[in-house]
Write a protein that holds these residues in place. Structure first.
Motif, mmCIF file in Angstrom:
data_model
loop_
_atom_site.group_PDB
_atom_site.id
_atom_site.type_symbol
_atom_site.label_atom_id
_atom_site.label_comp_id
_atom_site.label_asym_id
_atom_site.label_seq_id
_atom_site.Cartn_x
_atom_site.Cartn_y
_atom_site.Cartn_z
ATOM 1 N N PRO A 112 0.810 -1.219 0.000
ATOM 2 C CA PRO A 112 0.000 0.000 0.000
ATOM 3 C C PRO A 112 0.846 1.274 0.000
ATOM 4 N N GLU A 113 2.000 1.230 0.672
ATOM 5 C CA GLU A 113 2.806 2.444 0.832
ATOM 6 C C GLU A 113 3.256 3.008 -0.507
ATOM 7 N N SER A 114 3.678 2.129 -1.404
ATOM 8 C CA SER A 114 4.174 2.587 -2.710
ATOM 9 C C SER A 114 3.066 3.179 -3.565
ATOM 10 N N ARG A 115 1.823 2.913 -3.202
ATOM 11 C CA ARG A 115 0.673 3.436 -3.950
ATOM 12 C C ARG A 115 0.000 4.600 -3.223
ATOM 13 N N GLY A 116 0.572 5.000 -2.100
ATOM 14 C CA GLY A 116 0.015 6.122 -1.362
ATOM 15 C C GLY A 116 -1.322 5.830 -0.718
ATOM 16 N N ILE A 117 -1.589 4.551 -0.373
ATOM 17 C CA ILE A 117 -2.874 4.156 0.203
ATOM 18 C C ILE A 117 -2.737 4.049 1.710
ATOM 19 N N PRO A 118 -3.594 4.678 2.490
ATOM 20 C CA PRO A 118 -3.562 4.485 3.940
ATOM 21 C C PRO A 118 -3.694 3.011 4.303
ATOM 22 N N TRP A 119 -2.989 2.602 5.369
ATOM 23 C CA TRP A 119 -3.030 1.187 5.746
ATOM 24 C C TRP A 119 -2.757 1.044 7.238
ATOM 25 N N ALA A 120 -3.108 -0.120 7.752
ATOM 26 C CA ALA A 120 -2.853 -0.460 9.145
ATOM 27 C C ALA A 120 -2.821 -1.976 9.255
ATOM 28 N N ALA A 121 -2.118 -2.472 10.276
ATOM 29 C CA ALA A 121 -1.977 -3.920 10.450
ATOM 30 C C ALA A 121 -2.169 -4.309 11.903
ATOM 31 N N VAL A 122 -2.795 -5.467 12.101
ATOM 32 C CA VAL A 122 -2.766 -6.163 13.382
ATOM 33 C C VAL A 122 -2.002 -7.461 13.168
ATOM 34 N N PHE A 123 -1.648 -8.128 14.264
ATOM 35 C CA PHE A 123 -0.713 -9.240 14.144
ATOM 36 C C PHE A 123 -1.344 -10.566 14.531
ATOM 37 N N GLY A 124 -0.756 -11.647 13.970
ATOM 38 C CA GLY A 124 -1.254 -12.990 14.213
ATOM 39 C C GLY A 124 -0.207 -13.857 14.875
#
Length: 321
Positions: free
Chosen positions: A76-88
């Motif tokens: 997402p970062e290279s496309r300028g898209i907001p993002w967030a992650a949770v972990f497994g």
């Protein structure tokens, strides 16, 4: 400057949920294919937010888990898209990486919208985001929780997988209460994201009409700490989205709350052919409900999943994820 998600001028807000990507080797053929699939989905759906619901990387036996996480972030970062992650459970199996390190790392990215952990809260990656409406007021909320990895009591007949702790549930209710108060006493329409499904996922499959596939056992924790009850009491969460069980993508409704799996983005071990992809979620400002569909690796958009009629409680199964 504080980052703020916003509904579009047409009143929509679209989320692409990637799950169980397990980045580990950028040279691997299936990882190259997965990257291509993710790129096509993002180009087609043009989301306002990308959410990784755990097992972002496969850290076990991985000599460079940080590098693998950077590969995931780059999508997402290279496309300028907001993002967030949770972990497994697979994100921090290696001795050279922790969940806290991964959470701190995601916070360094320009397009990442996660927040630092509140002090004293169990886990890493617990935060809430609001989506602003036309008047820049909070119009929806998105909760992200760390569902842990493996049970600390697995040798005490308390199951294999971890559970969301009471401190996290209390934090959620406090955040929900504050947002409701600020909204004049009306709960904000909300969604919640984490990796390991709740025990209530058994209930919707066994006792409710569901839409989608259950190709794996539901590997929920054996302990029910009451998060679902808290969501019902607060009256804000309308949809819950998990990953973890790669061959499950079903969605069902329990007491007015939709419980859903994402669509696995990397087909690690499903016994039957199961095309990879993503779940797409669309909120509309001013409404409490949401739309959701699947977008598969071959470009197919699935808006109507197969119907499963309840069959009652099935014999319990456990399988390692």
């Amino acid at each position: 400057m504080r980052k703020q998600l916003r509904f579009r001028p047409d009143g929509t807000f679209t989320i692409v949920q990637f799950t169980d990507t397990e980045f580990s080797d950028p040279r691997a053929a299936d990882e190259i294919k997965m990257n291509e699939t993710m790129a096509r989905i993002l180009a087609a759906e043009q989301p306002d937010l990308v959410v990784y619901t755990g097992d972002v990387i496969a850290s076990g036996g991985n000599s460079d888990p940080i590098g693998s996480f950077r590969c995931a972030a780059a999508v997402p970062e290279s496309r300028g898209i907001p993002w967030a992650a949770v972990f497994g459970n697979h994100d921090a199996e290696a001795p050279n990486v922790t969940r806290e390190q991964l959470h701190a790392l995601q916070l360094t990215y320009r397009c990442n919208y996660a927040k630092p952990d509140p002090p004293g809260l169990h886990g890493a990656g617990n935060f809430v985001l609001t989506v602003a409406g036309e008047e820049r007021e909070p119009a929806a909320a998105l909760y992200f929780l760390d569902s842990g990895s493996y049970s600390p009591l697995e040798h005490s007949r308390l199951g294999f997988y971890d559970w969301i702790r009471r401190s996290q549930i209390q934090w959620y209710t406090e955040q929900s209460h504050a947002l409701t108060t600020d909204n004049g006493g009306s709960p904000l329409p909300s969604l919640m994201f984490f990796h390991i499904p709740l025990p209530e996922y058994h209930d919707i499959w066994d006792f409710s009409v569901c839409h989608g596939v259950k190709g794996d056992p539901i590997c929920a924790p054996w302990i029910n700490t009451g998060l679902f009850a808290a969501m019902m009491e607060m009256g804000d969460v309308r949809g819950v989205f998990a990953g973890h069980d790669h061959a499950n993508d079903f969605i069902g409704t329990l007491h007015g709350i939709k419980l859903a799996y994402g669509r696995t983005t990397r087909n690690a071990y499903a016994a039957e052919p199961f095309p990879t992809g993503a779940r797409v979620i669309r909120l509309t400002a001013g409404t409490a409900d949401f739309e959701t569909w699947l977008h598969l690796e071959d470009g197919t958009v699935v808006t109507e999943q197969p119907v499963h009629q309840p069959e009652g409680r099935q014999p319990f199964q456990i399988r390692s994820r």
